[in-house]
Design a protein around this motif. Structure first.
Motif, PDB file in Angstrom:
ATOM      1  N   GLY A  82      -3.224   5.097  -2.441  1.00  0.00           N
ATOM      2  CA  GLY A  82      -4.139   6.101  -1.968  1.00  0.00           C
ATOM      3  C   GLY A  82      -3.705   7.453  -2.372  1.00  0.00           C
ATOM      4  O   GLY A  82      -3.446   7.976  -3.258  1.00  0.00           O
ATOM      5  N   ALA A 108      -0.012   5.126   0.485  1.00  0.00           N
ATOM      6  CA  ALA A 108      -0.691   6.150   0.831  1.00  0.00           C
ATOM      7  C   ALA A 108      -0.346   6.881   1.895  1.00  0.00           C
ATOM      8  O   ALA A 108       0.924   6.632   2.409  1.00  0.00           O
ATOM      9  N   ASP A 112      -5.430   0.456   5.273  1.00  0.00           N
ATOM     10  CA  ASP A 112      -5.053  -0.475   4.178  1.00  0.00           C
ATOM     11  C   ASP A 112      -4.338  -1.645   5.064  1.00  0.00           C
ATOM     12  O   ASP A 112      -4.738  -2.846   4.852  1.00  0.00           O
ATOM     13  N   GLY A 133      -6.477   5.640   5.395  1.00  0.00           N
ATOM     14  CA  GLY A 133      -5.202   5.812   5.038  1.00  0.00           C
ATOM     15  C   GLY A 133      -4.364   4.559   5.277  1.00  0.00           C
ATOM     16  O   GLY A 133      -5.173   3.361   5.230  1.00  0.00           O
ATOM     17  N   THR A 146       0.856  -1.006  -0.150  1.00  0.00           N
ATOM     18  CA  THR A 146      -0.083  -0.094  -0.021  1.00  0.00           C
ATOM     19  C   THR A 146       0.944   1.139  -0.054  1.00  0.00           C
ATOM     20  O   THR A 146       1.874   1.345   0.753  1.00  0.00           O
ATOM     21  N   TYR A 204      -6.021   1.872  -7.736  1.00  0.00           N
ATOM     22  CA  TYR A 204      -5.777   3.329  -7.203  1.00  0.00           C
ATOM     23  C   TYR A 204      -7.186   4.124  -6.738  1.00  0.00           C
ATOM     24  O   TYR A 204      -8.000   4.055  -7.383  1.00  0.00           O
ATOM     25  N   CYS A 246     -10.768   3.579   1.444  1.00  0.00           N
ATOM     26  CA  CYS A 246      -9.455   3.143   1.540  1.00  0.00           C
ATOM     27  C   CYS A 246      -9.695   1.603   1.741  1.00  0.00           C
ATOM     28  O   CYS A 246      -8.893   0.615   1.297  1.00  0.00           O
TER      29      CYS A 246
END
Length: 269
Positions: free
Chosen positions: A85, A16, A29, A25, A14, A109, A217
């Motif tokens: 993210g 982000a 994740d 966020g 991830t 995405y 998310c």
């Protein structure tokens, strides 16, 4: 279950921003990827000071250091899917696009451009860079209604509008598009997928709850995880939506913070 049947978990990276309250966020994740039985690696794009009541501050990560994080993971781990993210500005976008040129697996995405309340979260030049460089590299893009309206430059007020916009965006960027319709009027939810010219509707009853922080998310991370496990796009989205729905249901009576609380990511554990 995955470890028992396959011997080793898939890995999802991830990329982000951080949510200091843990509900959205990169924290959301990692919780999602772990709850679904995969291994979570991460690369930070920004630090935020935030809680259930709002965002108090943002400190972007230097793009070169973000690239170093991503490269470190890709050079060592077998990454089976990537979720992206919060990107931030055009410099971050260009750096990320460049480092991902070497990656051939699925990329999901979640374009954090406009909040579900309609607040612009990304500058115009950054959006232009995302559209030009990053979107064509992705396997799936998951915009909310506001973001889909911005990307398609057209009003989207009905399910039929969503379908036309999804087809248009899919053709523009040669990727799958999942438009999230959670804020359409009515008692049911409908997300629209356009993939390889085929449009699929995902419908479900709306779950009334004040605890919805990090839903986007969580959904995108869950989709990336199910893709990493080898599911086709439609099945990955179906499974991810089931997980998110359960996470919302189990969070309805939680009291975490004084504002909009998070989902309960451990619902499948």
């Amino acid at each position: 279950m995955w470890r028992q049947t396959h011997g080793a978990p898939p890995t999802v990276l991830t990329i982000a921003g951080s949510d200091s309250s843990g509900g959205a966020g990169i924290q959301a994740d990692i919780k999602t990827i772990s709850a679904l039985g995969a291994y979570a690696a991460s690369a930070l794009t920004a630090l935020t000071a935030q809680n259930t009541q709002g965002v108090q501050g943002i400190s972007p990560v230097d793009p070169e250091f973000m690239v170093l994080q991503v490269s470190s993971v890709l050079n060592d781990l077998q990454v089976d899917a990537i979720k992206i993210g919060m990107v931030g500005d055009s410099a971050m976008t260009l750096a990320l696009s460049h480092v991902l040129q070497r990656y051939t697996g699925p990329i999901v995405y979640d374009p954090v451009m406009i909040s579900t309340s309609g607040h612009r979260l990304m500058e115009e030049n950054a959006i232009e860079a995302v559209c030009r460089y990053l979107l064509p590299q992705c396997t799936l893009i998951t915009p909310n209604l506001h973001e889909a309206r911005l990307l398609a430059s057209r009003p989207i007020n009905t399910i039929e509008d969503m379908e036309q916009a999804a087809l248009y965006l899919s053709e523009c960027y040669h990727t799958a598009i999942l438009i999230k319709g959670g804020h359409l009027e009515g008692h049911s939810m409908c997300d629209i997928l356009s993939c390889h010219g085929k449009v699929t509707r995902f419908t479900a009853p709306k779950v009334e709850s004040r605890n919805l922080h990090g839903t986007g998310c969580t959904l995108s991370s869950a989709i990336a995880t199910y893709l990493a496990m080898g599911n086709v796009m439609e099945e990955a989205i179906k499974c991810a939506k089931a997980y998110v729905s359960q996470a919302i249901i189990e969070a309805r009576n939680l009291h975490i913070g004084q504002g909009q609380g998070p989902l309960w990511h451990g619902s499948f554990i």
